[in-house]
Motif scaffolding. Structure first.
Motif, mmCIF file in Angstrom:
data_model
loop_
_atom_site.group_PDB
_atom_site.id
_atom_site.type_symbol
_atom_site.label_atom_id
_atom_site.label_comp_id
_atom_site.label_asym_id
_atom_site.label_seq_id
_atom_site.Cartn_x
_atom_site.Cartn_y
_atom_site.Cartn_z
ATOM 1 N N LEU A 152 11.986 -38.275 20.788
ATOM 2 C CA LEU A 152 12.859 -38.716 20.001
ATOM 3 C C LEU A 152 13.294 -37.733 19.303
ATOM 4 C CD1 LEU A 152 10.609 -41.302 19.917
ATOM 5 C CD2 LEU A 152 12.495 -42.081 19.643
ATOM 6 N N VAL A 153 14.855 -37.587 19.124
ATOM 7 C CA VAL A 153 15.271 -36.719 18.206
ATOM 8 C C VAL A 153 16.067 -37.335 17.017
ATOM 9 C CG1 VAL A 153 16.730 -34.583 17.307
ATOM 10 C CG2 VAL A 153 14.826 -34.548 19.334
ATOM 11 N N MET A 154 16.001 -37.266 15.585
ATOM 12 C CA MET A 154 16.854 -37.455 14.936
ATOM 13 C C MET A 154 17.668 -36.322 13.494
ATOM 14 S SD MET A 154 16.256 -39.768 11.024
ATOM 15 C CE MET A 154 14.689 -38.409 10.160
ATOM 16 N N ALA A 155 18.926 -36.777 14.022
ATOM 17 C CA ALA A 155 19.304 -35.928 13.241
ATOM 18 C C ALA A 155 20.001 -36.360 11.461
ATOM 19 C CB ALA A 155 20.790 -35.823 13.866
ATOM 20 N N LEU A 156 19.735 -34.875 11.103
ATOM 21 C CA LEU A 156 19.813 -35.488 9.482
ATOM 22 C C LEU A 156 21.266 -34.524 9.182
ATOM 23 C CD1 LEU A 156 15.729 -33.627 8.482
ATOM 24 C CD2 LEU A 156 16.825 -35.855 8.444
#
Length: 334
Positions: A150-154
């Motif tokens: 998974l990837v979380m955008a900041l």
């Protein structure tokens, strides 16, 4: 169709060998794992030459008749008690040289080394439903764990407001503390105790063994990560009685990375059910934005059966983008 390749064990890694290794890995990653940043040449050199934690590394380079590097294999042999039965493989073949027997020749050398080193289990990761998975299955590896990446955008306002609210939530009886690199001496013992909470993490059917952490080992972990040119960030939740109740770790690859890598997040059993994991990860996201504004996203992975941590990550705004599988070869059977 088979082709003549030369398999060379590497001992003192040269600049030329590092360049050949990087070329193979970058091309393999681009094809098999689209969207995953390829490691830099500097990161590859550090991986090949710097010590690893609780393990030693064996490496092989496959070259064509003209001397061009066409395949690589790295074998991590775990040495600490509780894991000294285990070996972990990374294998890449350049896309232009596949289906010619190069991967099989490399794997034959790896399996022979595992037997010499008296290992009973060899594990390797491959992109789900990709060529690496098919290769592993042909060699008799068994799928033992599926990981959701998974990837979380900041840099998305709608996510950041929610993350900030989670980071600012009250947790009576607990406080946050953090450090970069090696753990401070006064926290090394409590940190080691918290690290041992990872031993009940869902690992599917992987014959992973058990890692027992102490103060020396957590210090060494920080030195290893720093020594290869990466930045290790840690946040911990400390209970009023001085116990380290949980922690989360982020690694920033050397250079100026846009994507950070989530390492461990764990909460000790006696402190679960208080939302500490969510609090820690939200606070870490806030720390990244404040201290490392060039980082725009964080990647993590979860075992598909780790339902609790998947829920935590999705509430933070993580989005699935690929899957990998862990495969295991039983070397105890001739």
């Amino acid at each position: 169709m088979s082709a003549r390749v030369h398999i060379t064990p590497l001992h003192r890694i040269t600049v030329t060998e590092t360049a050949a290794w990087h070329r193979v890995v970058a091309a393999s990653t681009a094809l098999d794992l689209p969207g995953v940043p390829a490691p830099s040449a500097g990161h590859v050199h550090a991986q090949l030459t710097k010590p690893a934690l609780g393990s030693q590394r064996l490496t092989w380079l496959a070259t064509a008749e003209d001397g061009t590097g066409v395949g690589v294999a790295a074998l991590r042999l775990f040495t600490q008690p509780g894991q000294d039965h285990l070996a972990e493989l990374e294998l890449h073949v350049h896309p232009e040289h596949r289906r010619r027997g190069t991967g099989s020749q490399l794997l034959s050398a790896v399996v022979a080394a595992c037997r010499t080193e008296d290992r009973r289990s060899l594990v390797v990761a491959a992109g789900a439903d990709g060529p690496g998975e098919a290769f592993a299955e042909r060699w008799g590896f068994e799928a033992v764990l599926t990981l959701d990446h998974l990837v979380m955008a900041l840099d998305k306002d709608e996510d950041l407001a929610r993350i900030r609210q989670m980071a600012d939530a009250e947790h009576p009886g607990y406080r946050l503390t953090g450090w970069s690199g090696v753990v401070p001496d006064e926290l090394a013992g409590p940190f080691a105790a918290a690290k041992n909470a990872m031993n009940d993490m869902p690992m599917g059917d992987v014959d992973y063994g058990r890692v027992d952490w102490d103060a020396d080992r957590v210090r060494e972990m920080g030195r290893v990560v720093t020594g290869r040119g990466d930045t290790l960030l840690t946040l911990a939740a400390v209970h009023a009685d001085g116990t380290m109740a949980g922690y989360t770790e982020i690694v920033l690859p050397g250079g100026a990375p846009q994507r950070a890598q989530q390492y461990d997040t764990a909460v000790a059993p006696a402190h679960r059910g208080h939302g500490l994991g969510l609090w820690l990860k939200a606070a870490m996201a806030e720390r990244l934005r404040a201290e490392h504004p060039g980082v725009t996203e964080v990647e993590t992975d979860n075992a598909e059966d780790n339902v609790h941590m998947l829920a935590v990550n999705r509430s933070l705004g993580y989005r699935s983008y690929r899957r990998t599988r862990e495969f295991q070869l039983d070397l105890a059977t001739p």
